[in-house]
Every structure is written in C-alpha cells, then in structure tokens.
Scaffold this motif. Sequence first.
Motif, PDB file in Angstrom:
ATOM      1  N   ILE A  18       0.845  -1.199   0.000  1.00 19.03           N
ATOM      2  CA  ILE A  18       0.000   0.000   0.000  1.00 19.03           C
ATOM      3  C   ILE A  18       0.878   1.246   0.000  1.00 19.03           C
ATOM      4  CG2 ILE A  18      -1.656   1.356   1.348  1.00 19.03           C
ATOM      5  CD1 ILE A  18      -2.844  -1.358   2.271  1.00 19.03           C
ATOM      6  N   ARG A  19       1.906   1.257   0.831  1.00 20.54           N
ATOM      7  CA  ARG A  19       2.809   2.408   0.904  1.00 20.54           C
ATOM      8  C   ARG A  19       3.487   2.631  -0.453  1.00 20.54           C
ATOM      9  NH1 ARG A  19       5.523   1.273   5.249  1.00 20.54           N
ATOM     10  NH2 ARG A  19       7.074  -0.004   4.206  1.00 20.54           N
ATOM     11  N   GLU A  20       3.920   1.559  -1.080  1.00 22.71           N
ATOM     12  CA  GLU A  20       4.565   1.651  -2.391  1.00 22.71           C
ATOM     13  C   GLU A  20       3.587   2.206  -3.426  1.00 22.71           C
ATOM     14  OE1 GLU A  20       6.183  -1.496  -5.673  1.00 22.71           O
ATOM     15  OE2 GLU A  20       6.768  -1.861  -3.591  1.00 22.71           O
ATOM     16  N   THR A  21       2.352   1.756  -3.383  1.00 18.71           N
ATOM     17  CA  THR A  21       1.331   2.237  -4.311  1.00 18.71           C
ATOM     18  C   THR A  21       1.076   3.722  -4.106  1.00 18.71           C
ATOM     19  OG1 THR A  21       0.271   0.064  -4.403  1.00 18.71           O
ATOM     20  CG2 THR A  21      -1.069   1.951  -5.051  1.00 18.71           C
ATOM     21  N   VAL A  22       0.997   4.150  -2.851  1.00 14.18           N
ATOM     22  CA  VAL A  22       0.753   5.561  -2.550  1.00 14.18           C
ATOM     23  C   VAL A  22       1.939   6.415  -3.006  1.00 14.18           C
ATOM     24  CG1 VAL A  22       0.446   7.237  -0.669  1.00 14.18           C
ATOM     25  CG2 VAL A  22      -0.876   5.120  -0.679  1.00 14.18           C
ATOM     26  N   GLU A  23       3.165   5.934  -2.798  1.00 11.77           N
ATOM     27  CA  GLU A  23       4.350   6.680  -3.238  1.00 11.77           C
ATOM     28  C   GLU A  23       4.367   6.823  -4.760  1.00 11.77           C
ATOM     29  OE1 GLU A  23       7.669   4.614  -1.512  1.00 11.77           O
ATOM     30  OE2 GLU A  23       7.261   5.398   0.487  1.00 11.77           O
ATOM     31  N   LYS A  24       4.055   5.745  -5.464  1.00 13.86           N
ATOM     32  CA  LYS A  24       3.996   5.811  -6.933  1.00 13.86           C
ATOM     33  C   LYS A  24       2.909   6.779  -7.374  1.00 13.86           C
ATOM     34  CE  LYS A  24       5.638   1.173  -8.104  1.00 13.86           C
ATOM     35  NZ  LYS A  24       5.238  -0.131  -8.641  1.00 13.86           N
ATOM     36  N   ALA A  25       1.780   6.727  -6.694  1.00 14.19           N
ATOM     37  CA  ALA A  25       0.658   7.595  -7.050  1.00 14.19           C
ATOM     38  C   ALA A  25       1.028   9.054  -6.842  1.00 14.19           C
ATOM     39  CB  ALA A  25      -0.568   7.227  -6.216  1.00 14.19           C
ATOM     40  N   THR A  26       1.667   9.358  -5.725  1.00 12.81           N
ATOM     41  CA  THR A  26       2.061  10.731  -5.434  1.00 12.81           C
ATOM     42  C   THR A  26       3.039  11.247  -6.479  1.00 12.81           C
ATOM     43  OG1 THR A  26       1.734  10.357  -3.068  1.00 12.81           O
ATOM     44  CG2 THR A  26       3.083  12.234  -3.680  1.00 12.81           C
ATOM     45  N   GLU A  27       3.984  10.412  -6.853  1.00 16.32           N
ATOM     46  CA  GLU A  27       4.960  10.795  -7.872  1.00 16.32           C
ATOM     47  C   GLU A  27       4.264  11.041  -9.215  1.00 16.32           C
ATOM     48  OE1 GLU A  27       8.667   8.755 -10.214  1.00 16.32           O
ATOM     49  OE2 GLU A  27       8.491   8.355  -8.070  1.00 16.32           O
ATOM     50  N   SER A  28       3.371  10.139  -9.583  1.00 14.11           N
ATOM     51  CA  SER A  28       2.704  10.281 -10.880  1.00 14.11           C
ATOM     52  C   SER A  28       1.788  11.500 -10.911  1.00 14.11           C
ATOM     53  CB  SER A  28       1.923   9.019 -11.234  1.00 14.11           C
ATOM     54  OG  SER A  28       0.761   8.903 -10.460  1.00 14.11           O
ATOM     55  N   LEU A  29       1.209  11.862  -9.777  1.00 16.58           N
ATOM     56  CA  LEU A  29       0.332  13.031  -9.743  1.00 16.58           C
ATOM     57  C   LEU A  29       1.103  14.319 -10.032  1.00 16.58           C
ATOM     58  CD1 LEU A  29      -2.037  12.263  -6.745  1.00 16.58           C
ATOM     59  CD2 LEU A  29      -2.512  12.077  -9.185  1.00 16.58           C
ATOM     60  N   GLY A  30       2.354  14.371  -9.613  1.00 19.92           N
ATOM     61  CA  GLY A  30       3.162  15.539  -9.900  1.00 19.92           C
ATOM     62  C   GLY A  30       3.486  15.663 -11.379  1.00 19.92           C
ATOM     63  N   GLN A  31       3.474  14.535 -12.089  1.00 23.25           N
ATOM     64  CA  GLN A  31       3.780  14.528 -13.522  1.00 23.25           C
ATOM     65  C   GLN A  31       2.545  14.805 -14.378  1.00 23.25           C
ATOM     66  OE1 GLN A  31       7.030  14.267 -14.403  1.00 23.25           O
ATOM     67  NE2 GLN A  31       7.306  14.243 -12.198  1.00 23.25           N
ATOM     68  N   LEU A  32       1.374  14.670 -13.800  1.00 20.56           N
ATOM     69  CA  LEU A  32       0.119  14.857 -14.520  1.00 20.56           C
ATOM     70  C   LEU A  32      -0.171  16.358 -14.637  1.00 20.56           C
ATOM     71  CD1 LEU A  32      -2.745  12.724 -14.649  1.00 20.56           C
ATOM     72  CD2 LEU A  32      -3.357  14.786 -13.424  1.00 20.56           C
ATOM     73  N   HIS A  33      -0.238  16.876 -15.848  1.00 16.32           N
ATOM     74  CA  HIS A  33      -0.485  18.301 -16.061  1.00 16.32           C
ATOM     75  C   HIS A  33      -1.754  18.490 -16.882  1.00 16.32           C
ATOM     76  CE1 HIS A  33       4.018  19.516 -15.486  1.00 16.32           C
ATOM     77  NE2 HIS A  33       3.534  18.862 -14.459  1.00 16.32           N
ATOM     78  N   VAL A  34      -2.580  19.434 -16.443  1.00 17.54           N
ATOM     79  CA  VAL A  34      -3.808  19.771 -17.161  1.00 17.54           C
ATOM     80  C   VAL A  34      -3.882  21.287 -17.302  1.00 17.54           C
ATOM     81  CG1 VAL A  34      -5.085  17.732 -16.380  1.00 17.54           C
ATOM     82  CG2 VAL A  34      -5.177  19.832 -15.041  1.00 17.54           C
ATOM     83  N   GLU A  35      -4.788  21.716 -18.167  1.00 25.10           N
ATOM     84  CA  GLU A  35      -4.920  23.133 -18.459  1.00 25.10           C
ATOM     85  C   GLU A  35      -6.383  23.538 -18.443  1.00 25.10           C
ATOM     86  OE1 GLU A  35      -3.980  25.119 -22.561  1.00 25.10           O
ATOM     87  OE2 GLU A  35      -2.085  24.765 -21.495  1.00 25.10           O
ATOM     88  N   GLY A  36      -6.641  24.697 -17.877  1.00 23.90           N
ATOM     89  CA  GLY A  36      -7.975  25.283 -17.911  1.00 23.90           C
ATOM     90  C   GLY A  36      -7.889  26.629 -18.601  1.00 23.90           C
ATOM     91  N   THR A  37      -8.930  26.997 -19.322  1.00 27.04           N
ATOM     92  CA  THR A  37      -8.926  28.275 -20.035  1.00 27.04           C
ATOM     93  C   THR A  37     -10.217  29.029 -19.776  1.00 27.04           C
ATOM     94  OG1 THR A  37      -9.882  27.335 -22.041  1.00 27.04           O
ATOM     95  CG2 THR A  37      -7.472  27.376 -21.902  1.00 27.04           C
ATOM     96  N   ALA A  38     -10.162  30.324 -20.009  1.00 21.91           N
ATOM     97  CA  ALA A  38     -11.351  31.168 -19.909  1.00 21.91           C
ATOM     98  C   ALA A  38     -11.192  32.324 -20.887  1.00 21.91           C
ATOM     99  CB  ALA A  38     -11.510  31.692 -18.478  1.00 21.91           C
TER     100      ALA A  38
END
Length: 118
Positions: A18-38
């Motif tokens: 579980i700890r390993e999964t959470v660490e991987k998830a946290t790392e991958s979330l930092g790499q995930l980039h999205v954009e919003g516009t207005a």
Amino acid sequence: MFNNLGNLADMMRNAGKIRETVEKATESLGQLHVEGTAGGGAVTAKANGRLELLAVRIDPKLLADGDAELLEDLVTAAVNQALTKAREAAAQSLSSLAGGFPIPGLSGLLGPGGGGGA
C-alpha cells in the motif's frame, strides 16, 4: 464486525504494498499536467495532479484593456477549470494505479468528486 477485522488484517499484511502504491501515485500526480482556459483562451491556467497551480498565462491584450474585474473573473474561472480537470484526472490515475483497491481517505484527499472508493 469480524469481517471488518479480516479486512484490517489484510491491510496490515499489505502495508508495504500500500505504501509503495501511494508513493507511486504521489509521484505520478506531480507529472500529470492539465490546463484550464477562460475568455476564449485569453487566460490559461496549468495545474498538476497534486492540485497545485503551476502557471497562469494572460493575453497581453486583456491587460491593456485595464478591466480588472473581468481579468479577476477570467483568472478565477481558468484556475477552477484547471483544478477540476486535475482532480478528475488524479482520481482516474489513482484508481488505475491502485488496481481497484480502495485506498482509505483517498476520496477526502481529492476533495468533492475525488475518487478512490474509500
């Protein structure tokens, strides 16, 4: 009641995984980039899967107009759109990383609409 104890025992046995999964998830979330516009793209906000605002771009023409209230509204809208997209993408990413395994507290971590099945 005893069924829950069995689930707790399983979680304790799998704590390292579980700890390993959470660490991987946290790392991958930092790499995930999205954009919003207005404003038809006049304001762009970028955020990551950790719900951190990374950048805001404002079209110089919008600045030249000097309409502070409009600018404030567009920045707010772009940032909110980026954070909503980041929240949705993070929930989807974490769900796939966890392989459907519910991670306790995950739904609270991502705010309203965040996933995890906790």
